[in-house]
Design a protein around this motif. Sequence first.
Motif, PDB file in Angstrom:
ATOM      1  N   GLN A   1       0.838  -1.184   0.000  1.00  0.00           N
ATOM      2  CA  GLN A   1       0.000   0.000   0.000  1.00  0.00           C
ATOM      3  C   GLN A   1       0.882   1.247   0.000  1.00  0.00           C
ATOM      4  O   GLN A   1       1.719   1.419   0.867  1.00  0.00           O
ATOM      5  N   LEU A   2       0.669   2.108  -0.989  1.00  0.00           N
ATOM      6  CA  LEU A   2       1.465   3.323  -1.096  1.00  0.00           C
ATOM      7  C   LEU A   2       0.922   4.357  -0.113  1.00  0.00           C
ATOM      8  O   LEU A   2      -0.288   4.605  -0.059  1.00  0.00           O
ATOM      9  N   GLN A   3       1.836   4.937   0.644  1.00  0.00           N
ATOM     10  CA  GLN A   3       1.421   5.915   1.635  1.00  0.00           C
ATOM     11  C   GLN A   3       2.441   7.042   1.711  1.00  0.00           C
ATOM     12  O   GLN A   3       3.650   6.828   1.594  1.00  0.00           O
ATOM     13  N   LEU A   4       1.930   8.262   1.911  1.00  0.00           N
ATOM     14  CA  LEU A   4       2.756   9.455   2.088  1.00  0.00           C
ATOM     15  C   LEU A   4       2.322  10.136   3.368  1.00  0.00           C
ATOM     16  O   LEU A   4       1.117  10.324   3.603  1.00  0.00           O
ATOM     17  N   VAL A   5       3.291  10.516   4.181  1.00  0.00           N
ATOM     18  CA  VAL A   5       2.988  11.183   5.447  1.00  0.00           C
ATOM     19  C   VAL A   5       3.833  12.448   5.556  1.00  0.00           C
ATOM     20  O   VAL A   5       5.063  12.378   5.584  1.00  0.00           O
ATOM     21  N   GLU A   6       3.148  13.596   5.638  1.00  0.00           N
ATOM     22  CA  GLU A   6       3.836  14.877   5.778  1.00  0.00           C
ATOM     23  C   GLU A   6       4.033  15.217   7.256  1.00  0.00           C
ATOM     24  O   GLU A   6       3.220  14.826   8.104  1.00  0.00           O
ATOM     25  N   SER A   7       5.076  15.961   7.520  1.00  0.00           N
ATOM     26  CA  SER A   7       5.321  16.471   8.866  1.00  0.00           C
ATOM     27  C   SER A   7       6.173  17.719   8.761  1.00  0.00           C
ATOM     28  O   SER A   7       6.712  18.032   7.689  1.00  0.00           O
ATOM     29  N   GLY A   8       6.286  18.431   9.876  1.00  0.00           N
ATOM     30  CA  GLY A   8       7.158  19.596   9.917  1.00  0.00           C
ATOM     31  C   GLY A   8       6.451  20.932   9.867  1.00  0.00           C
ATOM     32  O   GLY A   8       7.103  21.981   9.956  1.00  0.00           O
ATOM     33  N   SER A  17      11.808  30.175   8.811  1.00  0.00           N
ATOM     34  CA  SER A  17      12.006  28.988   7.980  1.00  0.00           C
ATOM     35  C   SER A  17      11.333  27.770   8.599  1.00  0.00           C
ATOM     36  O   SER A  17      11.172  27.691   9.820  1.00  0.00           O
ATOM     37  N   LEU A  18      10.963  26.848   7.732  1.00  0.00           N
ATOM     38  CA  LEU A  18      10.467  25.536   8.126  1.00  0.00           C
ATOM     39  C   LEU A  18      10.966  24.522   7.117  1.00  0.00           C
ATOM     40  O   LEU A  18      11.168  24.858   5.944  1.00  0.00           O
ATOM     41  N   ARG A  19      11.108  23.289   7.576  1.00  0.00           N
ATOM     42  CA  ARG A  19      11.407  22.205   6.651  1.00  0.00           C
ATOM     43  C   ARG A  19      10.315  21.153   6.773  1.00  0.00           C
ATOM     44  O   ARG A  19      10.119  20.571   7.843  1.00  0.00           O
ATOM     45  N   LEU A  20       9.626  20.932   5.671  1.00  0.00           N
ATOM     46  CA  LEU A  20       8.597  19.902   5.623  1.00  0.00           C
ATOM     47  C   LEU A  20       9.211  18.592   5.154  1.00  0.00           C
ATOM     48  O   LEU A  20      10.103  18.584   4.313  1.00  0.00           O
ATOM     49  N   SER A  21       8.697  17.496   5.692  1.00  0.00           N
ATOM     50  CA  SER A  21       9.124  16.167   5.286  1.00  0.00           C
ATOM     51  C   SER A  21       7.943  15.402   4.715  1.00  0.00           C
ATOM     52  O   SER A  21       6.810  15.557   5.176  1.00  0.00           O
ATOM     53  N   CYS A  22       8.236  14.569   3.755  1.00  0.00           N
ATOM     54  CA  CYS A  22       7.236  13.694   3.145  1.00  0.00           C
ATOM     55  C   CYS A  22       7.831  12.291   3.160  1.00  0.00           C
ATOM     56  O   CYS A  22       8.685  11.966   2.329  1.00  0.00           O
ATOM     57  N   VAL A  79      11.153  12.906   1.005  1.00  0.00           N
ATOM     58  CA  VAL A  79      11.348  14.128   0.230  1.00  0.00           C
ATOM     59  C   VAL A  79      11.111  15.309   1.164  1.00  0.00           C
ATOM     60  O   VAL A  79      10.200  15.274   2.003  1.00  0.00           O
ATOM     61  N   TYR A  80      11.925  16.349   0.997  1.00  0.00           N
ATOM     62  CA  TYR A  80      11.854  17.509   1.865  1.00  0.00           C
ATOM     63  C   TYR A  80      11.492  18.763   1.073  1.00  0.00           C
ATOM     64  O   TYR A  80      11.762  18.853  -0.128  1.00  0.00           O
ATOM     65  N   LEU A  81      10.913  19.714   1.781  1.00  0.00           N
ATOM     66  CA  LEU A  81      10.700  21.041   1.226  1.00  0.00           C
ATOM     67  C   LEU A  81      11.221  22.040   2.252  1.00  0.00           C
ATOM     68  O   LEU A  81      10.603  22.233   3.303  1.00  0.00           O
ATOM     69  N   GLN A  82      12.380  22.610   1.944  1.00  0.00           N
ATOM     70  CA  GLN A  82      12.957  23.644   2.799  1.00  0.00           C
ATOM     71  C   GLN A  82      12.344  24.980   2.407  1.00  0.00           C
ATOM     72  O   GLN A  82      12.432  25.375   1.239  1.00  0.00           O
ATOM     73  N   VAL A  93      -2.353  24.617   3.991  1.00  0.00           N
ATOM     74  CA  VAL A  93      -2.068  23.202   4.251  1.00  0.00           C
ATOM     75  C   VAL A  93      -1.200  22.714   3.097  1.00  0.00           C
ATOM     76  O   VAL A  93      -1.548  22.917   1.923  1.00  0.00           O
ATOM     77  N   TYR A  94      -0.088  22.092   3.443  1.00  0.00           N
ATOM     78  CA  TYR A  94       0.858  21.605   2.446  1.00  0.00           C
ATOM     79  C   TYR A  94       0.734  20.095   2.322  1.00  0.00           C
ATOM     80  O   TYR A  94       0.720  19.370   3.328  1.00  0.00           O
ATOM     81  N   TYR A  95       0.663  19.650   1.082  1.00  0.00           N
ATOM     82  CA  TYR A  95       0.520  18.235   0.763  1.00  0.00           C
ATOM     83  C   TYR A  95       1.669  17.775  -0.117  1.00  0.00           C
ATOM     84  O   TYR A  95       2.136  18.527  -0.979  1.00  0.00           O
ATOM     85  N   CYS A  96       2.098  16.540   0.063  1.00  0.00           N
ATOM     86  CA  CYS A  96       2.976  15.934  -0.920  1.00  0.00           C
ATOM     87  C   CYS A  96       2.175  14.873  -1.674  1.00  0.00           C
ATOM     88  O   CYS A  96       1.183  14.346  -1.166  1.00  0.00           O
ATOM     89  N   ALA A  97       2.625  14.603  -2.891  1.00  0.00           N
ATOM     90  CA  ALA A  97       1.920  13.689  -3.769  1.00  0.00           C
ATOM     91  C   ALA A  97       2.914  12.989  -4.681  1.00  0.00           C
ATOM     92  O   ALA A  97       4.022  13.498  -4.898  1.00  0.00           O
TER      93      ALA A  97
END
Length: 123
Positions: A1-8, A17-22, A79-82, A93-97
Amino acid sequence: QLQLVESGGGLVQPGGSLRLSCAASGFAVDRYAIGWFRQAPGKEREGVSCISTSGSMTIYADSVKGRFTISRDNAKNTVYLQMNSLKPEDTAVYYCAANNRFCSLGKYYYDYWGQGTQVTVSS
């Protein structure tokens, strides 16, 4: 099962600044293009950035160029978003896909989505 979980996500002052993680599970992030999207209240979900399967190509929305950086750690399957120099208009709200075709800021190309993480930029 493919799953993505964002945090940060969180609350940050303008200019901060913030760094988001996926974090991905059920698939390898270097086999999929990964995109970051955001949705502010009352607005459409918009593409922010993406990284290709090879990692050699990245795309940024004009509104975040020079401030946001997308990156990938294959060993951590994440995957990160700095995000630097944050502005109140980055609040969303930030989503990864993920999609197994190509890097794009178009949300309709993506098949798998995380649940999102809230980013609030305010003094």
